[in-house]
Design a protein around this motif. Structure first.
Motif, PDB file in Angstrom:
ATOM      1  N   LEU A   1     -20.796   3.887 -13.156  1.00  0.00           N
ATOM      2  CA  LEU A   1     -20.313   2.931 -12.143  1.00  0.00           C
ATOM      3  C   LEU A   1     -20.525   3.484 -10.733  1.00  0.00           C
ATOM      4  N   THR A   2     -20.281   4.784 -10.568  1.00  0.00           N
ATOM      5  CA  THR A   2     -20.478   5.414  -9.263  1.00  0.00           C
ATOM      6  C   THR A   2     -21.948   5.345  -8.858  1.00  0.00           C
ATOM      7  N   LEU A   3     -22.841   5.704  -9.795  1.00  0.00           N
ATOM      8  CA  LEU A   3     -24.273   5.661  -9.510  1.00  0.00           C
ATOM      9  C   LEU A   3     -24.726   4.227  -9.219  1.00  0.00           C
ATOM     10  N   LEU A   4     -24.219   3.282  -9.984  1.00  0.00           N
ATOM     11  CA  LEU A   4     -24.569   1.875  -9.767  1.00  0.00           C
ATOM     12  C   LEU A   4     -24.155   1.422  -8.372  1.00  0.00           C
ATOM     13  N   GLU A   5     -22.960   1.762  -7.955  1.00  0.00           N
ATOM     14  CA  GLU A   5     -22.490   1.358  -6.623  1.00  0.00           C
ATOM     15  C   GLU A   5     -23.294   2.044  -5.520  1.00  0.00           C
TER      16      GLU A   5
ATOM     17  N   GLY B   1     -32.900   8.389  -8.828  1.00  0.00           N
ATOM     18  CA  GLY B   1     -33.386   8.826 -10.126  1.00  0.00           C
ATOM     19  C   GLY B   1     -33.223   7.790 -11.223  1.00  0.00           C
ATOM     20  N   LEU B   2     -33.237   6.521 -10.834  1.00  0.00           N
ATOM     21  CA  LEU B   2     -33.081   5.401 -11.773  1.00  0.00           C
ATOM     22  C   LEU B   2     -34.339   4.553 -11.795  1.00  0.00           C
ATOM     23  N   SER B   3     -34.676   4.043 -12.951  1.00  0.00           N
ATOM     24  CA  SER B   3     -35.731   3.032 -13.013  1.00  0.00           C
ATOM     25  C   SER B   3     -35.100   1.671 -12.747  1.00  0.00           C
ATOM     26  N   ALA B   4     -35.928   0.698 -12.483  1.00  0.00           N
ATOM     27  CA  ALA B   4     -35.419  -0.665 -12.272  1.00  0.00           C
ATOM     28  C   ALA B   4     -34.740  -1.177 -13.535  1.00  0.00           C
ATOM     29  N   ARG B   5     -35.269  -0.853 -14.702  1.00  0.00           N
ATOM     30  CA  ARG B   5     -34.654  -1.274 -15.984  1.00  0.00           C
ATOM     31  C   ARG B   5     -33.303  -0.604 -16.185  1.00  0.00           C
TER      32      ARG B   5
END
Length: 152
Positions: A111-115, A38-42
């Motif tokens: 941070l959790t979502l990023l990882e 559910g994230l865009s590249a930006r």
């Protein structure tokens, strides 16, 4: 040089190829991140840039530096930060030494979502580069990207 100058034509073709490669990679990464996280590249890029901040001299980035890093205008970066803050992925706070400054940090949820998203981003990048490498016009650019060593 004239508009029909071979050097200008080659330069324009090279720029078109680079733009095509970038567009294909970004679109591939965008689809993968949206579907799985559910994230865009930006958004991913912003979380990644901000996660590399640290305490101490020069550790926190000013909004202009963040905007430059994610290749957006300052106003677009501020809107992006606000959207991620509304989702609980970022937090803003006043600089303790300069009350005019505002810092932005990635929250624990961010941070959790990023990882979780990092392997998706990396795999999508690899897939997009592998696909582009099969195109004779893009293959030389892929080799340049793969051989580039840019400090984080």
């Amino acid at each position: 040089m004239t508009a029909t100058d071979p050097a200008l034509t080659a330069l324009a073709q090279g720029w078109c190829a680079l733009s095509l490669l970038h567009g294909r990679i970004e679109a591939h990464i965008e689809r993968a991140l949206q579907v799985k996280h559910g994230l865009s590249a930006r958004e991913y890029s912003l979380l990644d840039v901000l996660s590399r901040q640290h305490d101490g001299e020069g550790g926190h980035l000013q909004m202009k530096q963040v905007a430059d890093a994610v290749v957006l205008s300052q106003s677009a970066t501020t809107r992006l930060v606000t959207r991620l803050e509304d989702r609980g992925l970022l937090a803003r706070y006043l600089c303790p030494t300069d009350r005019r400054g505002i810092y932005t940090n990635v929250s624990e949820a961010g941070l959790t979502l990023l990882e979780e998203a990092r392997p998706t981003n990396d795999a999508a990048l690899r897939e997009a580069l592998d696909e582009a490498a099969r195109n004779p016009e893009l293959a030389p650019l892929v080799r340049v990207v793969e051989s580039a060593s840019v400090p984080a």
